[in-house]
Design an enzyme around this catalytic site. Sequence first.
Site, PDB file in Angstrom:
ATOM      1  N   THR A 253      41.413  42.643  52.692  1.00  0.00           N
ATOM      2  CA  THR A 253      42.688  43.265  53.722  1.00  0.00           C
ATOM      3  C   THR A 253      41.721  44.112  54.819  1.00  0.00           C
ATOM      4  O   THR A 253      40.614  44.237  54.684  1.00  0.00           O
ATOM      5  CB  THR A 253      43.937  43.533  53.013  1.00  0.00           C
ATOM      6  OG1 THR A 253      44.829  43.984  53.857  1.00  0.00           O
ATOM      7  CG2 THR A 253      43.278  44.914  52.178  1.00  0.00           C
TER       8      THR A 253
ATOM      9  N   LYS B 177      37.774  42.300  56.892  1.00  0.00           N
ATOM     10  CA  LYS B 177      37.970  40.830  57.022  1.00  0.00           C
ATOM     11  C   LYS B 177      36.648  40.388  57.963  1.00  0.00           C
ATOM     12  O   LYS B 177      36.223  39.281  57.607  1.00  0.00           O
ATOM     13  CB  LYS B 177      39.210  40.228  57.769  1.00  0.00           C
ATOM     14  CG  LYS B 177      40.511  40.607  56.946  1.00  0.00           C
ATOM     15  CD  LYS B 177      41.715  39.778  57.493  1.00  0.00           C
ATOM     16  CE  LYS B 177      42.905  40.347  56.449  1.00  0.00           C
ATOM     17  NZ  LYS B 177      44.135  39.827  57.133  1.00  0.00           N
TER      18      LYS B 177
ATOM     19  N   ASN C  99      39.615  36.241  54.527  1.00  0.00           N
ATOM     20  CA  ASN C  99      40.595  37.211  53.906  1.00  0.00           C
ATOM     21  C   ASN C  99      40.826  36.665  52.322  1.00  0.00           C
ATOM     22  O   ASN C  99      41.501  37.256  51.595  1.00  0.00           O
ATOM     23  CB  ASN C  99      42.097  37.015  54.316  1.00  0.00           C
ATOM     24  CG  ASN C  99      42.909  35.726  54.157  1.00  0.00           C
ATOM     25  OD1 ASN C  99      42.179  34.789  53.838  1.00  0.00           O
ATOM     26  ND2 ASN C  99      44.393  36.040  54.321  1.00  0.00           N
TER      27      ASN C  99
ATOM     28  N   GLY D  85      57.466  39.650  57.879  1.00  0.00           N
ATOM     29  CA  GLY D  85      56.128  39.792  57.493  1.00  0.00           C
ATOM     30  C   GLY D  85      55.937  39.540  55.878  1.00  0.00           C
ATOM     31  O   GLY D  85      55.194  38.909  55.320  1.00  0.00           O
TER      32      GLY D  85
END
Length: 269
Positions: free
Chosen positions: A67, A71, A92, A247
């Site tokens: 994260t 990345k 990721n 999200g």
Amino acid sequence: MIRGSTELVAIVGSPITQVKSPENFNTWFSHHHHDLAMLPIDLQGTALGAFADTLRGWHNLRGCVVTVPYKQALATQVDELSPRAAALGSVNVIRRERDGRLLGDNVDGAGFLAAARQHGFEPSGKSALVVGCGGVGSAIAYALAEAGLGQVALADACASRTSALAGVLGKPFPRLQITTHYHSLEGFDLVVNASPVGMGESAELPLAVELLGTLQPTTLVADVVTSPEITPLLHLARQRGCPVQTGAHMAFAQLGHLGAFMGVTPLEI
């Protein structure tokens, strides 16, 4: 309970306290009686090279979720990248092979696309606006293009990021219409905020209020921000009668892709 026999997966970033993946993965492992556990690792940036070397020799580690802000940096430390991770220059998720080689992929876009399809959005031939051309926005735009998106408009406060993403998309997807100019949201089937605008207590919007006033009720409006779950953008979109994707929807849809790449869960988590 973690035993000597327990196989591990990790999530690395900094800071790490806000991530939900350890709770989500460990709950799934426990409910399905798997001797697996996810560990959060808050890592100093100067230790990334040593960390990658450690992963190669870590026999009971299946892989690692990556994260922010690592990345891009860890993409340069693995031994092999998937085509999309190579194109995006970021990972990721990393899988450790039995011989210690590290393979990297980026499933941010796949997670977003899975969530969008759950909301009835099918990209083929459609038009989308992606606001924020950093790591997450780039992955989302790439996944939409892979799925046959007809047109994408790109927006970012940094013009160089916008042009860089246009270049990344233009090579593998020559039929995709790419623009950075738009004066209304009427023609978009999907509007995505892939920037951090609206995070936390901020009341900021990623687009001007006047522009958001042109949203059509048929447009899916999505945000990658997870806290708050209903961002100022999504609140306004709901008022306009639009379907919204949070999200959290994207994060949950991505879990199966992350786990499947590391070989610790079926795709449908």
